[in-house]
Design a protein around this motif. Structure first.
Motif, PDB file in Angstrom:
ATOM      1  N   LEU A  42       8.658  -0.131   0.813  1.00  0.00           N
ATOM      2  CA  LEU A  42       7.284   0.379   0.816  1.00  0.00           C
ATOM      3  C   LEU A  42       6.894  -0.166  -0.635  1.00  0.00           C
ATOM      4  O   LEU A  42       5.682  -0.551  -0.813  1.00  0.00           O
ATOM      5  CB  LEU A  42       7.042   1.971   0.829  1.00  0.00           C
ATOM      6  N   ARG A  46       3.557  -2.563  -1.127  1.00  0.00           N
ATOM      7  CA  ARG A  46       2.504  -1.668  -1.098  1.00  0.00           C
ATOM      8  C   ARG A  46       1.115  -2.260  -2.092  1.00  0.00           C
ATOM      9  O   ARG A  46      -0.009  -2.511  -1.798  1.00  0.00           O
ATOM     10  CB  ARG A  46       2.562  -0.229  -2.041  1.00  0.00           C
ATOM     11  N   ASP A  47       1.596  -3.280  -2.915  1.00  0.00           N
ATOM     12  CA  ASP A  47       0.529  -4.040  -3.463  1.00  0.00           C
ATOM     13  C   ASP A  47      -0.370  -4.976  -2.570  1.00  0.00           C
ATOM     14  O   ASP A  47      -1.364  -5.309  -2.525  1.00  0.00           O
ATOM     15  CB  ASP A  47       0.795  -4.940  -4.763  1.00  0.00           C
ATOM     16  N   TYR A  50      -2.393  -3.038  -0.291  1.00  0.00           N
ATOM     17  CA  TYR A  50      -3.646  -2.535  -0.957  1.00  0.00           C
ATOM     18  C   TYR A  50      -4.702  -3.667  -1.195  1.00  0.00           C
ATOM     19  O   TYR A  50      -5.945  -3.611  -1.326  1.00  0.00           O
ATOM     20  CB  TYR A  50      -3.362  -1.947  -2.340  1.00  0.00           C
ATOM     21  N   ARG A  51      -4.029  -4.889  -1.873  1.00  0.00           N
ATOM     22  CA  ARG A  51      -4.880  -5.969  -2.123  1.00  0.00           C
ATOM     23  C   ARG A  51      -5.597  -6.389  -0.833  1.00  0.00           C
ATOM     24  O   ARG A  51      -6.840  -6.594  -1.027  1.00  0.00           O
ATOM     25  CB  ARG A  51      -3.994  -7.096  -2.631  1.00  0.00           C
ATOM     26  N   GLN A  68      -2.065   2.889   2.783  1.00  0.00           N
ATOM     27  CA  GLN A  68      -1.023   3.747   3.011  1.00  0.00           C
ATOM     28  C   GLN A  68      -0.813   3.968   4.602  1.00  0.00           C
ATOM     29  O   GLN A  68       0.209   4.054   5.079  1.00  0.00           O
ATOM     30  CB  GLN A  68      -1.457   5.255   2.622  1.00  0.00           C
ATOM     31  N   LEU A  71       1.121   1.198   5.676  1.00  0.00           N
ATOM     32  CA  LEU A  71       2.735   1.353   5.682  1.00  0.00           C
ATOM     33  C   LEU A  71       3.298   2.318   6.487  1.00  0.00           C
ATOM     34  O   LEU A  71       4.478   2.013   7.117  1.00  0.00           O
ATOM     35  CB  LEU A  71       2.988   1.628   4.297  1.00  0.00           C
ATOM     36  N   VAL A  72       2.524   3.416   6.837  1.00  0.00           N
ATOM     37  CA  VAL A  72       3.089   4.248   7.900  1.00  0.00           C
ATOM     38  C   VAL A  72       3.250   3.654   9.105  1.00  0.00           C
ATOM     39  O   VAL A  72       4.327   3.947   9.953  1.00  0.00           O
ATOM     40  CB  VAL A  72       2.179   5.566   7.940  1.00  0.00           C
TER      41      VAL A  72
ATOM     42  N   ALA B  63      -4.726  -6.983  -7.829  1.00  0.00           N
ATOM     43  CA  ALA B  63      -4.923  -5.816  -7.607  1.00  0.00           C
ATOM     44  C   ALA B  63      -3.830  -5.100  -7.000  1.00  0.00           C
ATOM     45  O   ALA B  63      -3.292  -5.473  -6.407  1.00  0.00           O
ATOM     46  CB  ALA B  63      -6.076  -5.835  -6.404  1.00  0.00           C
ATOM     47  N   ALA B  64      -3.338  -4.264  -8.336  1.00  0.00           N
ATOM     48  CA  ALA B  64      -2.169  -3.565  -8.123  1.00  0.00           C
ATOM     49  C   ALA B  64      -2.479  -2.167  -7.438  1.00  0.00           C
ATOM     50  O   ALA B  64      -3.430  -1.568  -7.945  1.00  0.00           O
ATOM     51  CB  ALA B  64      -1.484  -3.243  -9.309  1.00  0.00           C
ATOM     52  N   ALA B  65      -1.718  -1.814  -6.562  1.00  0.00           N
ATOM     53  CA  ALA B  65      -1.796  -0.539  -5.749  1.00  0.00           C
ATOM     54  C   ALA B  65      -1.354   0.694  -6.732  1.00  0.00           C
ATOM     55  O   ALA B  65      -0.139   0.317  -7.343  1.00  0.00           O
ATOM     56  CB  ALA B  65      -0.874  -0.413  -4.284  1.00  0.00           C
ATOM     57  N   PRO B  66      -1.947   1.610  -6.546  1.00  0.00           N
ATOM     58  CA  PRO B  66      -1.261   2.930  -7.431  1.00  0.00           C
ATOM     59  C   PRO B  66       0.083   3.222  -6.694  1.00  0.00           C
ATOM     60  O   PRO B  66       0.137   3.055  -5.597  1.00  0.00           O
ATOM     61  CB  PRO B  66      -2.477   4.100  -7.079  1.00  0.00           C
ATOM     62  N   ALA B  67       0.816   3.587  -7.461  1.00  0.00           N
ATOM     63  CA  ALA B  67       2.133   4.195  -7.096  1.00  0.00           C
ATOM     64  C   ALA B  67       1.981   5.142  -5.880  1.00  0.00           C
ATOM     65  O   ALA B  67       2.878   5.112  -4.928  1.00  0.00           O
ATOM     66  CB  ALA B  67       3.125   4.650  -8.070  1.00  0.00           C
ATOM     67  N   VAL B  69       0.281   5.264  -3.625  1.00  0.00           N
ATOM     68  CA  VAL B  69       0.263   4.611  -2.130  1.00  0.00           C
ATOM     69  C   VAL B  69       1.190   4.594  -1.355  1.00  0.00           C
ATOM     70  O   VAL B  69       1.580   5.423  -0.405  1.00  0.00           O
ATOM     71  CB  VAL B  69      -0.335   3.198  -2.283  1.00  0.00           C
ATOM     72  N   SER B  70       2.549   4.172  -2.007  1.00  0.00           N
ATOM     73  CA  SER B  70       3.902   4.124  -1.350  1.00  0.00           C
ATOM     74  C   SER B  70       4.523   5.571  -1.262  1.00  0.00           C
ATOM     75  O   SER B  70       5.219   5.919  -0.253  1.00  0.00           O
ATOM     76  CB  SER B  70       4.728   3.109  -1.847  1.00  0.00           C
ATOM     77  N   ARG B  72       2.790   8.245  -1.068  1.00  0.00           N
ATOM     78  CA  ARG B  72       2.330   9.390  -0.002  1.00  0.00           C
ATOM     79  C   ARG B  72       2.859   8.808   1.279  1.00  0.00           C
ATOM     80  O   ARG B  72       2.876   9.495   2.310  1.00  0.00           O
ATOM     81  CB  ARG B  72       0.876   9.315  -0.154  1.00  0.00           C
ATOM     82  N   ALA B  73       2.891   7.319   1.330  1.00  0.00           N
ATOM     83  CA  ALA B  73       3.409   6.737   2.841  1.00  0.00           C
ATOM     84  C   ALA B  73       4.845   7.413   2.987  1.00  0.00           C
ATOM     85  O   ALA B  73       4.897   7.710   4.051  1.00  0.00           O
ATOM     86  CB  ALA B  73       3.235   5.268   2.563  1.00  0.00           C
TER      87      ALA B  73
END
Lengths: 234, 113
Positions: A42, A46-47, A50-51, A68, A71-72, B63-67, B69-70, B72-73
């Motif tokens: 994950l 995740r980047d 998100y991107r 999110q 990923l789930v 564009a980096a995702a906030p931590a 995100v993973s 919460r997943a």
């Protein structure tokens, strides 16, 4: 003492997991219920999720939710992942589908995010122009359908091949080419209007928040082409 | 499929654009030689020229995702896993109760008969 040892052991495991492939992580997470492997998978992707979500929906808060959710969904479907394609490609498909489902085919996307200014090696005046051109281009992107935008983002930003685009988006190659053509023509036309000093289709406001108007046929205005690509029937 | 206006080979503009932007081959056509003499295809190329700079800029911007995100997943996955395990345990327990009931009731029924 025990907690220190446990923390040290966890960091060793995490460092080890960073070295192994996606496929191995998938096997560990799916077949052995390895929580650490799942966390690494994950974290690693995740980047990307998100991107892609951000470039398709153009809204950071929405993009977080989409990433999110993707990923789930990927975890829920891990048992059906057979490794025919790379895990990243598979996740592109899930993320794109999730983003398209949530964004739909609407063109009235509200942009809350603009690209960062280019590198520091440019003089201030050039940077301003570059930033304005990017704002114009981003507004043009917002005026595309979500599917056209997804196609362009996956090709130009993520670097997927045409075959991968076809697989990820579930489209034929001619349909992929059609969507890319429309998106590129729209961007080129918007930049050309800006360079001519004429009014851009979507004015960029001071607070960097722009609402794109429903797409007009600007691409065909700029294109000496008989008909634009028919995207509805590839 | 549409075609570039005036192209002698009637090439679809999306094919010409894909070749110009990404080098995608057009089957049976020597594209460099063709576009050198085809104003229609040159116009298609001009219509998509320069759009790649936007992609380059966006790639550079990243564009980096906030931590979160993973995290919460992972949290949702943990909840779903726990719920799944609980459901399986409940189903197992219910099955055992049902089997015990049958084991008790069937002999009793036979005795009553």
């Amino acid at each position: 003492m025990e907690s220190v040892l446990a923390a040290s052991q966890e960091s060793v495991v995490a460092a080890h997991l960073q070295q192994i492939s996606d496929d191995e992580l998938v096997v560990r997470a799916r077949d052995r219920g390895d929580g650490a492997a799942l966390d690494e998978l994950l974290r690693r992707h995740r980047d990307t999720a998100y991107r892609v979500a951000l470039r398709i929906c153009l809204d950071p808060a929405e993009a977080e939710d989409i990433a999110q959710e993707s990923l789930v969904r990927a975890w829920r479907s891990l048992s059906r992942f057979r490794g025919d394609a790379a895990f990243a490609t598979w996740l592109y498909r899930i993320t794109t589908n999730t983003a398209l489902k949530r964004t739909g085919r609407r063109r009235d996307v509200t942009m809350a995010e603009l690209p960062e200014a280019p590198g520091p090696d440019l003089d201030p005046a050039t940077r301003v122009v570059q930033r304005e051109r990017l704002a114009v281009a981003t507004a043009a992107l917002a005026s595309l359908t979500a599917e056209q935008r997804a196609c362009w983002v996956l090709r130009e930003v993520e670097g997927l091949s045409y075959e991968q685009l076809s697989e990820v988006l579930g489209l034929t190659l001619p349909a992929v080419k059609g969507r890319l053509f429309r998106a590129r023509a729209e961007l080129t036309a918007a930049l050309a209007r800006y360079d001519r000093g004429g009014p851009t289709k979507d004015a960029v406001t001071d607070d960097n928040s722009t609402t794109a108007t429903p797409a007009s046929n600007t691409a065909t205005e700029a294109n000496p082409v008989t008909n634009s690509a028919n995207e509805e029937s590839p | 499929m549409s075609q570039a206006r005036g192209c002698a080979l009637e090439l679809p503009p999306e094919d010409v654009a894909a070749w110009a932007a990404d080098g995608e081959p057009v089957t049976g056509v020597d594209m460099p030689a063709h576009v050198a003499t085809c104003p229609a295809c040159q116009a298609v190329m001009a219509a998509v020229a320069g759009s790649d700079e936007v992609g380059v800029a966006l790639r550079r911007a990243g564009a980096a995702a906030p931590a979160a995100v993973s995290q919460r997943a992972a949290g949702r996955i943990q909840v779903e896993r726990t719920a799944g395990a609980l459901a399986a345990a409940l189903a197992d327990a219910a099955g055992r109760v049902a089997r015990a009931a049958v084991d008790y009731l069937v002999p009793q029924h036979r005795r009553d008969e």
